[in-house]
Design a protein around this motif. Structure first.
Motif, mmCIF file in Angstrom:
data_model
loop_
_atom_site.group_PDB
_atom_site.id
_atom_site.type_symbol
_atom_site.label_atom_id
_atom_site.label_comp_id
_atom_site.label_asym_id
_atom_site.label_seq_id
_atom_site.Cartn_x
_atom_site.Cartn_y
_atom_site.Cartn_z
ATOM 1 N N PRO A 577 33.912 31.778 -7.232
ATOM 2 C CA PRO A 577 33.857 31.533 -5.778
ATOM 3 C C PRO A 577 32.427 31.232 -5.343
ATOM 4 O O PRO A 577 31.488 31.909 -5.758
ATOM 5 C CB PRO A 577 34.350 32.840 -5.174
ATOM 6 N N GLU A 580 31.328 32.944 -0.768
ATOM 7 C CA GLU A 580 31.546 34.356 -0.486
ATOM 8 C C GLU A 580 30.746 34.773 0.734
ATOM 9 O O GLU A 580 29.597 34.369 0.931
ATOM 10 C CB GLU A 580 31.134 35.190 -1.689
ATOM 11 N N LYS A 601 44.826 35.958 1.280
ATOM 12 C CA LYS A 601 44.386 35.568 -0.061
ATOM 13 C C LYS A 601 45.531 35.804 -1.043
ATOM 14 O O LYS A 601 46.030 36.930 -1.164
ATOM 15 C CB LYS A 601 43.155 36.366 -0.493
ATOM 16 N N ASP A 650 35.949 35.895 -0.544
ATOM 17 C CA ASP A 650 35.426 34.891 -1.459
ATOM 18 C C ASP A 650 36.367 33.716 -1.688
ATOM 19 O O ASP A 650 35.949 32.669 -2.160
ATOM 20 C CB ASP A 650 35.053 35.529 -2.805
ATOM 21 N N ARG A 651 37.639 33.846 -1.428
ATOM 22 C CA ARG A 651 38.602 32.746 -1.558
ATOM 23 C C ARG A 651 39.794 33.118 -0.695
ATOM 24 O O ARG A 651 40.474 34.114 -0.964
ATOM 25 C CB ARG A 651 39.004 32.566 -3.026
ATOM 26 N N ASN A 728 38.284 27.541 -0.694
ATOM 27 C CA ASN A 728 38.544 27.574 -2.126
ATOM 28 C C ASN A 728 37.258 27.902 -2.875
ATOM 29 O O ASN A 728 36.202 28.115 -2.268
ATOM 30 C CB ASN A 728 39.121 26.229 -2.572
ATOM 31 N N ASN A 729 37.305 27.899 -4.196
ATOM 32 C CA ASN A 729 36.115 28.234 -4.971
ATOM 33 C C ASN A 729 34.989 27.229 -4.752
ATOM 34 O O ASN A 729 33.815 27.602 -4.664
ATOM 35 C CB ASN A 729 36.444 28.312 -6.458
#
Length: 844
Positions: A577, A580, A601, A650-651, A728-729
């Motif tokens: 990720p 974040e 999530k 983070d995602r 998304n990451n």
């Protein structure tokens, strides 16, 4: 594969760790645009006392006692300078702009000191002036002295006078007297009151002006010394033009330049010097704008120019001195002249088109002074002033940061007049305070060069590393006359240098279009900072250059002759990720309501505002309230923040509803939130509710880092909108009412170009590594053979916040090293936070 096109954003690369290093493939057989020999120049403007009290070596402030004058064409009202209340050049409306007048006494920088029971007074006097151009003098009346009394006038210099032990200083001043039979003693006095050097002038009694000169030698060092003239008898003494110069000036010239600052500029090896502005050349009224003729001749007769930055310039560093400096450092001259328009960001008053003819005549005279034959009227004056041969004037610029059709039509008149007489000169057109102005260009009949300015916050240069790749090529060239990463970078740290380096790489790659550039501002006296980030900082005694200075110097000294085809591939680790941080809500000059906030999530609800409570949020700025399951912000202003407390994601998918209830823009959704000075945000309804874009905030400075998307229609009042961020990451997607509005992809953090130096037969590769990790770069150079040893020139630091300083002026400067085992394919390790030049010798 990315062909020399990169994006990056420093804030979010601090913890980046890529699984594989960058790959660079250079085709030595495929050449691109030649690299302009004149790509790097310098731009000097009288700002932040960069000249007066800086580059110009005069040590006495207000030497002619003229600095309580109000600028020509203006009036003073309640401590404010009021320019003429006539229509503005751009809007035709009368501007109400005004500026504070900094002079706090009739004789700034001068004071009277008495002691031992002595008495006296000082005042300005306009009777019997030394020269009509500078009618004021200082009248000193010593009314009582006694055996131990003291009466003296004291000049503080420019925040102190730097006196160095063993050095000499050239003193000049003028006096006339009435009923005065005493001596005048000139002294350099330390902060502790001790005399550092002195000269006693006898037989000064004269009803007419008398010139007195001496050389003072300093017995000790004190950077905060003062200059004093003391009087030994009662009576009246008038003083004018009190001047003190270090004997050691740049190249030993009289009326010269401060040696350390001038040497910094010379060491940059600039191809040209742009002068005198900048806003300085525009003035705050057309009458107060710089006039080259007033800056010629004896310095005692130069009346000075009031800078829009709030102080007087003595014009000691005048037109002739500018041209001489260009010649001294081997640079071409670019003279910028006022085109009859005062600063459009200030008063904007102007001369009507029908009255422009005298200005045209004046600029033709200025050109003749610089390059006309010594037999011509103005060439003869140049010869009389000690320079019979022409000066290296090659460029003239019509105004500064003027813009629009009205300016373009005026430019056409100047262009035709100048080219008719001097076809060899390049005539430069202003383009306002930002990028190219299409309305201006459309109305200009013909120009040689356009002057674009690019002041940007941290991250912009990396987000738009391909900015100039997309510019349309025309029959004119581009001059980036003022550029800098100058926001979110302290007073000029490694982050700024990396952004500046990336920007320069883009200019060099596009030097078929961009033939000239100059960083701005150049010089800053730290006692009077008018601009947040400047290239060289100094005080009365010391100076140092920022990391960006050494980066520009390094890149200039290592220009290739021609670009080579280069592919740069920067792998991105998509498994981790990138975004974040916390989430928030915000506005800008807008009132809005937010509700139904949900964060999900992998199908799991991480937060939901079913019963929205204010205690779940931190509020800063604006006027926030939590009621009826809504967060409401009801105040204008920039960036009021509501941030979800103690949450980091983070995602995820962020969903919410938003409604605009008033104001100019619409919605801001902060994410990847680290603190209130550093985060990303989706801005929907930016630029007065016209576009959407992703933006960064770095140390409190914002920058757009995605291509703005024009809204189909402005965000409506009192209508609920569904907003969704899919974080998304490696990318973020922003949806408005279920439709994809814009996307932001994880930025790259590594940049490179390559070229060939045809004189030294070297492949020159320039690299920027904007991460905290060492980057192993795989290099392949096709269609040439290389010697086994090359050279690396590297400037790096351990933190993006690192800066040079007065205490450690050269802590971060380029270092050279040998690169071994060079081959057609080899690896090189780039240091963290670094700009690198590789010079690889081709076998012959």
């Amino acid at each position: 594969m990315h062909k020399i096109l990169h994006t990056s954003f420093l804030l979010f690369v601090w913890n980046v760790c890529t699984a594989q290093g960058p790959t660079i493939i250079v085709d030595a057989a495929k050449t691109g645009a030649p690299v302009s020999k004149e790509l790097h120049g310098i731009f000097f403007e009288e700002i932040s006392h960069g000249g007066e009290g800086g580059l110009y070596a005069e040590l006495i402030q207000n030497r002619g006692f003229e600095e309580s004058r109000i600028p020509e064409g203006c009036t003073l009202d309640s401590g404010f300078i009021i320019p003429p209340r006539t229509p503005h050049f751009g809007s035709e409306k009368v501007s109400d702009w005004k500026m504070p007048f900094e002079a706090k006494s009739d004789y700034p920088a001068w004071t009277l000191t008495t002691g031992g029971g002595a008495t006296g007074k000082i005042s300005l006097d306009l009777s019997d002036p030394l020269y009509k151009e500078n009618p004021r003098s200082l009248k000193v009346e010593v009314t009582r002295l006694g055996k131990t009394g003291k009466v003296a006038v004291v000049n503080e210099g420019f925040w102190g006078i730097n006196v160095q032990q063993g050095e000499t200083y050239a003193l000049t001043f003028y006096t006339r007297t009435q009923n005065y039979t005493g001596n005048i003693t000139a002294r350099l006095v330390g902060g502790d009151g001790k005399t550092l050097g002195e000269k006693v002038f006898e037989n000064v009694n004269s009803k007419d002006w008398k010139k007195l000169t001496a050389t003072l030698r300093a017995d000790a060092t004190d950077a905060k010394a003062t200059f004093q003239l003391s009087f030994s008898k009662p009576g009246k003494v008038w003083l004018d033009f009190v001047s003190l110069f270090p004997t050691k000036t740049f190249k030993g010239r009289q009326n010269g330049l401060r040696a350390d600052l001038a040497q910094y500029l010379a060491d940059l090896k600039p191809a040209f010097v742009r002068w005198p502005g900048g806003c300085f050349v525009e003035g705050i009224s057309t009458q107060s704008a710089p006039n080259w003729k007033r800056s010629l001749g004896p310095v005692e007769q130069r009346s000075g120019t009031y800078s829009p930055w709030g102080y007087w310039s003595s014009d000691g560093l005048g037109y002739h001195e500018f041209l001489q400096f260009c010649e001294d450092i081997g640079a071409k001259a670019m003279y910028v002249f006022n085109c009859g328009v005062a600063c459009e960001m200030r008063s904007g008053v102007y001369v009507e088109d029908k009255d422009v003819t005298p200005i045209i005549t004046d600029i033709l005279h200025a050109i003749e002074y610089a390059i006309g034959p010594k037999e011509s009227e103005w060439g003869a004056l140049r010869a009389k002033n000690g320079h019979p041969e022409p000066f290296p004037l090659h460029y003239v610029e019509v105004g500064n940061e003027q813009v629009g059709e009205k300016y373009a039509k005026r430019f056409n008149v100047f262009y035709d007049a100048i080219k008719a007489r001097y076809p060899q000169l390049q005539v430069v057109a202003a383009m306002g305070i930002a990028h190219l102005s299409k309305p201006t260009i459309a109305t200009i009949s013909k120009m040689d060069m356009a002057d674009e300015h690019a002041y940007k916050a941290a991250g912009w240069a990396m987000a738009y590393a391909d900015w100039y790749d997309k510019y349309e090529r025309k029959d004119w060239k581009l001059y980036v006359g003022e550029y800098a990463c100058n926001s979110g970078v302290g007073t000029g740290n490694m982050t700024a240098a990396l952004n500046d380096a990336t920007f320069i790489l883009g200019m060099e790659r596009n030097s078929d279009l961009i033939t000239m550039s100059s960083y701005a501002p150049l010089l800053e006296n730290v006692h009077d900072t008018d601009w947040p980030v400047n290239l060289i900082r100094f005080d009365e005694a010391k100076s140092f250059a920022r990391i960006s200075y050494y980066t520009i110097k390094m890149l200039n000294e290592n220009k290739a002759t021609v670009n080579l085809a280069t592919n740069v591939n920067v792998p991105v680790d998509a498994s981790k990720p990138f975004f974040e941080g916390g989430i928030g809500l915000s506005t800008w000059d807008t009132q809005a309501e937010y509700k139904d906030i949900e964060i999900v999530k992998d199908g799991n609800v991480l937060y939901k505002s079913e019963s929205l409570k204010g205690q779940d949020w931190n509020f800063e700025g604006g006027e926030w309230s939590a009621q009826n399951n809504m967060l409401t912000q009801t105040k204008d202003g920039p960036w009021p923040l509501a941030v979800l407390k103690e949450k980091s994601f983070d995602r995820y998918v962020l969903k919410l509803k938003a409604r605009k209830t008033g104001g100019y823009n619409a919605f801001m959704i902060p994410f990847a939130f680290r603190d209130n000075q550093n985060y990303l945000r989706a801005h929907i309804g930016a630029w007065l509710n016209k576009v959407a874009a992703f933006e960064t905030v770095t140390k409190g400075a914002d920058a757009i880092v995605s291509q703005p998307v024009r809204l189909e229609k402005p965000v409506e009042l009192n209508r609920w909108y569904d907003i969704e961020l899919r974080v998304n990451n490696t990318n973020v997607e922003c949806f408005l009412d279920g439709k994809l509005l814009m996307m932001y992809t994880k930025p790259l953090d590594f940049f490179g170009i390559a070229g060939r130096d045809e004189q030294t037969h070297e492949v020159v590769i320039k690299l920027v590594n904007a991460t905290n990790t060492s980057r192993k770069v795989s290099l392949r150079i096709n269609n040439t053979s290389l010697e086994s040893n090359g050279k690396a020139i590297v400037i790096s630091s351990s933190s993006p916040d690192d800066e040079n300083s007065f205490e450690q002026p050269r802590q971060f400067v380029p270092q050279e090293d040998v690169v071994r085992n060079v081959a057609s394919e080899f690896e090189y390790s780039c240091k963290p936070w670094s700009t690198t030049v590789l010079r690889l010798k081709e076998k012959r």
